[in-house]
Design a protein around this motif. Structure first.
Motif, PDB file in Angstrom:
ATOM      1  N   SER A 161       1.097   3.769  -3.284  1.00 17.44           N
ATOM      2  CA  SER A 161       0.728   5.180  -3.099  1.00 17.44           C
ATOM      3  C   SER A 161       1.874   6.098  -3.496  1.00 17.44           C
ATOM      4  O   SER A 161       1.661   7.169  -4.091  1.00 17.44           O
ATOM      5  CB  SER A 161       0.321   5.422  -1.644  1.00 17.44           C
ATOM      6  OG  SER A 161      -0.857   4.698  -1.318  1.00 17.44           O
ATOM      7  N   GLU A 167       0.826  -1.211   0.000  1.00 18.90           N
ATOM      8  CA  GLU A 167       0.000   0.000   0.000  1.00 18.90           C
ATOM      9  C   GLU A 167       0.859   1.259   0.000  1.00 18.90           C
ATOM     10  O   GLU A 167       0.595   2.209  -0.735  1.00 18.90           O
ATOM     11  CB  GLU A 167      -0.941  -0.016   1.212  1.00 18.90           C
ATOM     12  CG  GLU A 167      -1.997  -1.108   1.153  1.00 18.90           C
ATOM     13  CD  GLU A 167      -3.147  -0.857   2.113  1.00 18.90           C
ATOM     14  OE1 GLU A 167      -3.196   0.230   2.729  1.00 18.90           O
ATOM     15  OE2 GLU A 167      -4.000  -1.746   2.244  1.00 18.90           O
ATOM     16  N   LYS A 220      -8.306   2.799  -2.713  1.00 15.58           N
ATOM     17  CA  LYS A 220      -7.506   1.576  -2.715  1.00 15.58           C
ATOM     18  C   LYS A 220      -8.456   0.394  -2.774  1.00 15.58           C
ATOM     19  O   LYS A 220      -9.435   0.344  -2.035  1.00 15.58           O
ATOM     20  CB  LYS A 220      -6.638   1.493  -1.455  1.00 15.58           C
ATOM     21  CG  LYS A 220      -5.574   2.575  -1.371  1.00 15.58           C
ATOM     22  CD  LYS A 220      -4.781   2.473  -0.077  1.00 15.58           C
ATOM     23  CE  LYS A 220      -3.735   3.586   0.034  1.00 15.58           C
ATOM     24  NZ  LYS A 220      -2.986   3.536   1.312  1.00 15.58           N
ATOM     25  N   LEU A 257      -3.226  -5.089  -5.464  1.00 17.06           N
ATOM     26  CA  LEU A 257      -3.750  -3.827  -4.936  1.00 17.06           C
ATOM     27  C   LEU A 257      -3.823  -2.774  -6.032  1.00 17.06           C
ATOM     28  O   LEU A 257      -2.822  -2.492  -6.689  1.00 17.06           O
ATOM     29  CB  LEU A 257      -2.842  -3.319  -3.815  1.00 17.06           C
ATOM     30  CG  LEU A 257      -3.123  -1.892  -3.315  1.00 17.06           C
ATOM     31  CD1 LEU A 257      -4.470  -1.833  -2.587  1.00 17.06           C
ATOM     32  CD2 LEU A 257      -1.998  -1.401  -2.419  1.00 17.06           C
ATOM     33  N   VAL A 274      -4.463   1.193  -6.666  1.00 19.45           N
ATOM     34  CA  VAL A 274      -4.587   2.543  -6.109  1.00 19.45           C
ATOM     35  C   VAL A 274      -4.930   3.471  -7.264  1.00 19.45           C
ATOM     36  O   VAL A 274      -4.260   3.456  -8.306  1.00 19.45           O
ATOM     37  CB  VAL A 274      -3.290   2.999  -5.421  1.00 19.45           C
ATOM     38  CG1 VAL A 274      -3.437   4.423  -4.891  1.00 19.45           C
ATOM     39  CG2 VAL A 274      -2.936   2.057  -4.266  1.00 19.45           C
TER      40      VAL A 274
END
Length: 272
Positions: free
Chosen positions: A160, A156, A193, A184, A186
């Motif tokens: 990001s 994460e 997310k 994941l 984003v």
């Protein structure tokens, strides 16, 4: 029929690169076109030679596609030299396709290095900012974010950071022993997310998985699905291709891209 263009290297063994992209696009219901960035001599055990296209020839390939059958989506895979990346960026700015998926290929499944160091810098500068979404695996996400990734929280944080640097959506792919193939996403503005949970399929034959996933995402974007739906459909497709348990070659073998194809033209007269 919707259309998709792959800009990538050729894989002589047919499991990755342009060959995997075309198989994937056709299996996902779009007409596939290609602009080849490099010829590679490779098989399931590794890459023995790479011969790049010239920037002039690559630009000619792209001009011929865009001026005749304009692609509904573009997928970009292996580009090993800075000059070729610059040529692609030039043509993307010129023609402005609606959907651009970048798979920042740096290392083959076999471990062979596929891109020069200066090309990595050019990729970051020229291609990532024009992408709708990029699809790095864990090692590639580490290069792009500048941090080590050892947990889902790290994924994460890294994703990001990549979004903040390059302004595109990021699908940070799990696997590589980190988790059970959980990926994941984003969003490009960093506000959303979304985890895509998957199951690890016990199949060592994973040659071309990154090429296949990014091509399936591009195919679904071309058909009008939104990004989250396109990724979900692409993950379902690649799970089926892996679960078919095709076993070819002496190394990391290819998947069965045609696992869901039926009909008389797929029939065989071979007795096992």
């Amino acid at each position: 029929m919707r259309t998709a263009l792959t800009i990538a290297g050729s894989d002589s063994s047919g499991g990755a690169g342009i060959q995997a992209d075309i198989k994937t696009m056709m299996a996902n219901g779009v007409f596939a076109m290609s602009a080849i960035t490099a010829l590679t001599a490779q098989n399931t055990t590794g890459v023995s030679a790479i011969m790049d296209a010239t920037p002039e020839f690559l630009e000619a390939e792209l001009d011929e596609v865009f001026t005749d059958i304009f692609p509904d989506a573009v997928k970009i895979g292996m580009v090993s030299e800075s000059s070729l990346i610059e040529s692609i960026a030039k043509k993307l700015h010129q023609y402005k396709p609606k959907h651009i998926v970048v798979d920042p290929v740096m290392v083959a499944t076999s471990g062979a290095k596929l891109i020069s160091d200066d090309a990595v810098a050019t990729l970051k500068k020229e291609l990532l900012p024009v992408a709708e979404v990029i699809t790095p695996n864990i090692p590639e996400s580490e290069v792009l974010s500048g941090m080590k990734i050892e947990s889902e929280q790290d994924m994460e944080t890294a994703a990001s950071a990549i979004v903040k640097k390059y302004g595109c959506a990021v699908l940070c792919k799990g696997g590589h022993s980190l988790n059970d193939s959980n990926d994941l996403l984003v969003s490009a503005d960093g506000s959303k997310k979304h985890w895509f949970y998957g199951r690890r399929i016990d199949n060592p034959n994973t040659h071309g998985t990154g090429c296949t996933l990014s091509s399936a995402i591009a195919s679904n974007l071309a058909k009008g699905y939104d990004l989250e739906t396109s990724i979900a459909r692409a993950k379902d497709y690649i799970s089926g291709a892996l679960a078919a348990m095709l076993d070819l070659g002496h190394g990391h073998g290819p998947m069965n891209h045609a696992f869901d194809q039926h009909g008389k033209f797929m029939e065989s007269n071979i007795d096992d």
